[in-house]
Write an enzyme that holds these catalytic residues in place. Structure first.
Site, PDB file in Angstrom:
ATOM      1  N   PRO A   1       1.698   2.241  -3.816  1.00 33.87           N
ATOM      2  CA  PRO A   1       0.731   1.621  -4.548  1.00 33.87           C
ATOM      3  C   PRO A   1       0.267   2.620  -5.529  1.00 33.87           C
ATOM      4  O   PRO A   1      -0.685   3.428  -5.212  1.00 33.87           O
ATOM      5  CB  PRO A   1      -0.215   0.815  -3.813  1.00 33.87           C
TER       6      PRO A   1
ATOM      7  N   ASP B   1      -0.760   8.185  -5.537  1.00 34.13           N
ATOM      8  CA  ASP B   1      -0.986   7.209  -4.453  1.00 34.13           C
ATOM      9  C   ASP B   1      -2.127   6.561  -4.180  1.00 34.13           C
ATOM     10  O   ASP B   1      -2.935   7.293  -3.594  1.00 34.13           O
ATOM     11  CB  ASP B   1      -0.043   7.615  -3.315  1.00 34.13           C
ATOM     12  N   HIS B   2      -2.494   5.263  -4.320  1.00 30.89           N
ATOM     13  CA  HIS B   2      -3.985   4.805  -4.254  1.00 30.89           C
ATOM     14  C   HIS B   2      -4.436   4.655  -2.676  1.00 30.89           C
ATOM     15  O   HIS B   2      -5.271   4.623  -2.478  1.00 30.89           O
ATOM     16  CB  HIS B   2      -4.038   3.473  -4.665  1.00 30.89           C
ATOM     17  N   ARG B   3      -3.487   4.847  -1.787  1.00 31.67           N
ATOM     18  CA  ARG B   3      -3.592   4.749  -0.501  1.00 31.67           C
ATOM     19  C   ARG B   3      -4.375   6.113  -0.108  1.00 31.67           C
ATOM     20  O   ARG B   3      -5.096   6.399   1.007  1.00 31.67           O
ATOM     21  CB  ARG B   3      -2.568   4.514   0.449  1.00 31.67           C
ATOM     22  N   VAL B   4      -4.129   7.102  -0.692  1.00 35.98           N
ATOM     23  CA  VAL B   4      -4.575   8.598  -0.465  1.00 35.98           C
ATOM     24  C   VAL B   4      -5.795   8.983  -1.484  1.00 35.98           C
ATOM     25  O   VAL B   4      -6.788   9.462  -0.898  1.00 35.98           O
ATOM     26  CB  VAL B   4      -3.573   9.724  -0.812  1.00 35.98           C
TER      27      VAL B   4
END
Ligand code: FAD
Length: 1019
Positions: free
Chosen positions: A338, A493-496
């Site tokens: 994402p 990466d929006h998870r990171v």
């Protein structure tokens, strides 16, 4: 013998409070004669025999083997006749609940009430043993046996590091070693579980990942492999590895045996899967579908990174080349990320010029700028790892897209951009670029970048973004420069990382690109051409200004040092380090008399303080040092000018001499500007310090004017030692003053509004210091205490404060406000020179440059550690930069001593600070009470810690709480600033008996632990 004779847990050493029953040497019903050994018990020191001094028959209930029994409690009984023997309570059986005098059973018994975390069939909990008197926790160094191993009584199962040494953990019970086992390198408190013994091999849990938390899931009977969706034949690309052990049972769910085996083959983590079988059971089909999977790198190629549904496309496709396939697969896999985009514009001219001057390619300069910015924002360099893990990486390996000859994209990786010098990176890049264009890169030259850069600016595109691939968190796209500069776009990466983190990173990167001198080093001397009165004016004559001026004058520059006091030395000499240590020295003499008696020296503890004499001595030292410094400054040809300087333009100051005074002991008040001179300069260095800050607590500032409230500027005028003293603020100044006056005989209350004192000191050191200070009879430290008001007049003050217990009052003669220091910037008229201020201090980079390239700032006026040696070092850094030399101030190697007793000290990083910088560190510590020298002098309080980087074994931090820290720390400073390794420190020959030996000892211990855990990991 009508009543049974109680065999009690004997006290077999001074320190023993309880013992563990290791064995019964007699059985219930055996005849026992006086002097017989009936049992063995383990004390805190060794395994010892329990003898009885009576005749009789051994009777139950007996304390179970492995149970802990407090000293004096019953472990068994002797009765007069065989028919009186009570047979229940044989070894291992639980004693009847009604029995009195029955040994208390600790957590070692199992059954229906088994504790959470214990595996089924647990017969013994292997706990962190207390291997020394002082040990409260241990670090697991190695597991000597593996889960599933058969363990016999007396086997060593693990080694742990205590506060003294690495020691074996033996078990005194038979069984099968089982998880959950705590991981190597983890710290476990004494008495907490490390692993378990189970009764049968089938009950073994093979989880070695972490400290046990939950009870392992009951091994549900494995359903037949014909559960829905299960096919026994694995797909050809997913073969069952021969001889593979099934994966551990997942927690809180069931998995079929085939699923477990397949999971082990494919490195699938069953805990991450949702089962499609009956009652949510995980089947082999679930495992095969599992995406993404966890695999070691060596098998990563065996399975495609991501499987997408196939789409029918008309026509006859040609097979892709290996490189095309690799790009395709990684781009497809990137669809799992994402992502979002953030753009900033940066002016590139300074970077282009600097790169040219250094003879390096702009691409490499940009990569290095990214690595420098990542140092401030390490998460940009992390990666998401399925499922729900983050890989935190300190090494910055930057992949940069290159077009290969004949088309196609290649991404060579420039490794270790964070630590290698620019020139070296440039050389590596030349080779990589050449091989990349010819498609000749070796796998290690393109695999696993941690961050990526794509520069299409050179192709003239005005804007684009790029696609990051799994294994990275972000890619930087550089477009061609327009009027606003070049657009830098991060796709992340929006998870990171989140948007704000990326925005902050881009701002830092922009600053690095626009001001490359900060990290590339000066491009030459900083003094602009011009007809100046002085090459450099240094404003302020404290440690920062004076060290800077001397270095510059030593290089032949024409230097003026403008100081508003009649002598140099600044706060350090006149109101800080030196006078406070003169008081501390007197306080030490009084305090040390307490140790005289310990050494058999009596009659010395009637020491008394003659305040007048001490004050005379203190003033003499200051005056002598002040005039020595002035002579030296003049001798090295610095023009020392007395007066207060303020900026008129960016190349001129006005020196106001109207307020000049001949009294060096008091801060000079500002003049009215009625007299003075104008001076022009090429460069200026602002080193004006930071006076004490008094917050607007009701009555505080009024008290300063009236004299009942003192600060570090005015405390030196005290006419005598106060009987009762209130101190507000638990920083270094407050803590030092509090203990000095308690040693002088004052009753002292120190209030600190936060939970802890000494924010700059390593947490355990600060905590231990507070505990030690509780022994000082006249000193009270109240934390979480908010000062509400200060009332009264000198000699009769009241401190009103609030704690959890409500509002309180403390009556005292004086109150010292030790509530920090803040620069006073307004009178400097910084705006006239355009010098930027941030958060109340002058903004300066690691080369001490302000926002104006030829104006520098050092010492307390730029914030950070407000310490004299920090100011001095920064003064030398500013001088070097002005001269065109490459030198930076490195806060991660700075140090400090807090002159309490014992003294607290730090050099470099603590574990928390190392972690925050992405360093995988380990620490080792030793308490002072095991040191012979400390024992001799009775100075046993405190501890010493070494923190090392596991990747390099370099010592990155040393933290001390010890008497004589002020001298011990010298070696620690050399270790950290010299980047010494544990091997070097451990192999250095320290003289005996000295406390420096502890450094060698600590280094060798940590080295041994790291070596052993590394060996275990690679075994
Ligand atoms: C009680 C106490 C104990 C301390 N103990 C220690 C210790 O043990 N170890 C340690 O490392 N640090 C200690 N410090 C801190 C240390 O004193 C300071 O960090 C250090 O002096 C800062 O040096 P500096 O050069 O930045 O500024 P300063 O030493 O403050 O020097 C600045 C000088 O510039 C002058 N000045 C200001 N404005 C102008 C102007 N516009 N024009 C001309 N002159 C100007 C000032 O009057 C002063 O002389 C202590 C401080 C205090 C208060």
């Amino acid at each position: 013998m009508s009543e049974p004779y109680i065999i009690k847990m004997p006290q077999l050493s001074d320190t023993m409070t309880e013992g563990v029953v290791v064995s019964w040497e007699k059985k219930i019903g055996d005849k026992v004669s006086r002097g017989d050994i009936v049992a063995t018990v383990e004390t805190d020191k060794a395994i010892m025999d329990v003898e009885v001094f009576r005749d009789g028959w051994l009777s139950g209930p007996l304390a179970a083997v492995d149970s802990s029994v407090h000293v004096g409690e019953a472990i068994g009984y002797l009765v007069e006749a065989p028919e009186l023997v009570q047979r229940h309570g044989e070894v291992g059986e639980a004693p009847p609940p009604s029995a009195r005098d029955v040994p208390r059973k600790v957590d070692l018994e199992h059954g229906p009430d088994a504790k959470a975390g214990e595996p089924d069939g647990c017969v013994h909990v292997i706990k962190m043993p207390q291997l020394s008197d002082t040990m409260t926790e241990g670090v697991v160094v190695s597991w000597e046996r593996q889960p599933g191993d058969r363990i016999s009584r007396g086997d060593v199962v693990a080694t742990v590091e205590t506060d003294k040494a690495i020691m074996d953990v033996e078990v005194f019970r038979d069984g099968w070693l089982s998880g959950p086992m705590v991981a190597v390198d983890s710290t476990v408190h004494v008495g907490h579980p490390m692993a378990y013994l189970v009764e049968q091999a089938e009950q073994v849990v093979r989880d070695t990942a972490a400290a046990p938390q939950k009870k392992a899931a009951a091994a549900a009977p494995a359903p037949a492999a014909s559960s829905a969706g299960v096919s026994t034949g694995a797909a050809p690309s997913l073969p069952l590895a021969a001889g593979v052990q099934p994966a551990p049972r997942p927690t809180n769910k069931a998995a079929t045996p085939l699923a477990r085996k397949l999971a082990a083959s494919l490195y699938v983590n069953l805990n991450n899967l949702k089962g499609s079988g009956p009652s949510g059971e995980i089947t082999a089909a679930d495992v095969r579908r599992a995406q993404p999977v966890e695999r070691p790198t060596e098998v990563a190629q065996a399975v495609p990174a991501h499987v997408m549904p196939e789409i029918q496309v008309p026509g006859h496709g040609r097979p892709m080349t290996a490189m095309e396939k690799a790009v395709t697969h990684s781009m497809t896999a990137s669809l799992t990320m994402p992502t979002f985009r953030v753009t900033i514009n940066a002016k590139q001219d300074a970077l282009l010029k600097a790169a040219k001057k250094k003879g390096v390619s702009v691409t490499v300069a940009i990569a290095k700028a990214c690595a420098e910015a990542i140092k401030n924002h390490p998460s940009i360099n992390w990666a998401y790892q399925p499922v729900d893990k983050l890989v935190e990486r300190a090494q910055v390996d930057i992949g940069m897209a290159v077009s290969a000859d004949g088309g196609g994209l290649v991404v060579p990786v420039l490794r270790h951009c964070e630590s290698r010098p620019l020139e070296e990176l440039h050389e590596s890049w030349k080779g990589l670029l050449d091989r990349a264009r010819k498609r000749r890169l070796a796998p290690e030259e393109y695999a696993n970048p941690t961050f990526m850069v794509s520069n299409m600016g050179m192709l003239g595109v005005s804007y684009f973004d790029a696609i990051p691939t799994p294994g990275t968190a972000a890619i930087l796209a550089i477009a061609a420069a327009g009027p606003e500069g070049m657009p830098l776009t991060i796709t992340a990466d929006h998870r990171v990382v989140n948007g704000a983190e990326v925005a902050l990173f881009l701002n830092t990167l922009k600053a690095k690109i626009e001001q490359p001198e900060e990290w590339m080093g000066p491009m030459g001397p900083a003094i602009p051409d011009g007809n100046w009165d002085y090459d450099v004016v240094v404003i302020g004559g404290g440690p920062g200004g004076e060290d800077c001026a001397r270095d510059l004058a030593g290089h032949g520059l024409k230097v003026a040092m403008i100081n508003d006091a009649p002598f140099p030395g600044g706060e350090c000499l006149w109101r800080g380090c030196i006078p406070s240590k003169a008081w501390r020295a007197a306080a030490d003499r009084l305090r040390d008399r307490a140790h005289d008696e310990l050494l058999g020296v009596v009659g010395t503890n009637k020491a008394k303080l003659d305040w007048e004499k001490l004050e005379q001595h203190r003033r003499n030292v200051l005056e002598e040092r002040g005039s020595m410094a002035l002579k030296t400054d003049k001798g090295v040809k610095i023009d020392v000018i007395q007066g207060y300087a303020s900026f008129e333009t960016e190349h001129r100051v006005f020196v106001d001499t109207s307020g000049n005074s001949s009294d060096p002991h008091h801060r000079t008040p500002l003049g009215d500007g009625s007299a003075g001179r104008h001076i022009t300069f090429g460069c200026a260095v602002i080193a004006t310090g930071a006076p004490p800050f008094v917050p607007p607590i009701p009555g505080a500032r009024e008290g300063v004017s009236a004299g009942g409230v003192l600060t570090s500027d005015t405390v030196w005028s005290l006419p005598k030692v106060p009987k009762r003293l209130g101190i507000v603020g638990g920083g270094a100044i407050g803590m030092e003053m509090a203990q000095i006056f308690q040693d002088f005989g004052s009753e002292v209350l120190l209030l600190e509004r936060h939970e802890r004192v000494l924010a700059e000191v390593e947490p355990e050191i600060a905590r231990t210091l507070i505990a030690v200070l509780e022994n000082d009879p006249r000193l009270t430290i109240a934390t979480n205490a908010a000062t509400k008001a200060i009332k009264g007049k000198a000699g009769a003050m009241t401190l009103v404060y609030e704690t959890a217990a409500g509002e309180q009052r403390y009556k005292c003669d004086y109150v010292i406000m030790a509530t920090g220091k803040r620069p006073v910037l307004e009178p400097l008229k910084l705006d006239n020179a355009g010098v930027a201020v941030e958060n109340g201090v002058i903004k300066a980079d690691s080369r001490c440059r302000t926002s104006v390239p030829h104006i520098f700032a050092v010492g307390d006026v730029i914030g950070g550690y407000m310490l004299a040696h920090t100011a001095g070092q920064q003064g030398r850094v500013a001088a070097a930069t002005i001269l065109g030399e490459d030198m930076q101030y490195d806060e991660t190697k700075d140090s400090g001593v807090i002159f309490t007793r014992p003294e607290a000290g730090f050099v470099g990083l603590s574990m928390d600070q190392a972690k925050a910088r992405g360093i995988d560190a380990a620490e080792v510590k030793v308490p002072l009470n095991i040191d012979a020298k400390a024992m001799i002098t009775g100075e046993t309080h405190g501890l010493i810690k070494i923190v090392a980087d596991k990747a390099t074994n370099k010592v990155i931090g040393v933290h001390l709480l010890a008497d004589h820290t002020d001298t011990l720390i010298g070696e620690a400073v050399m270790m950290v600033s010299g980047g010494m390794t544990l091997e070097q420190v451990g192999n250095a020959i320290h003289p005996h008996p000295t406390q420096t030996e502890l450094f060698g000892e600590l280094a060798r211990r940590l080295l041994s632990r790291l070596r052993r855990s590394k060996a275990k990991k690679t075994a």
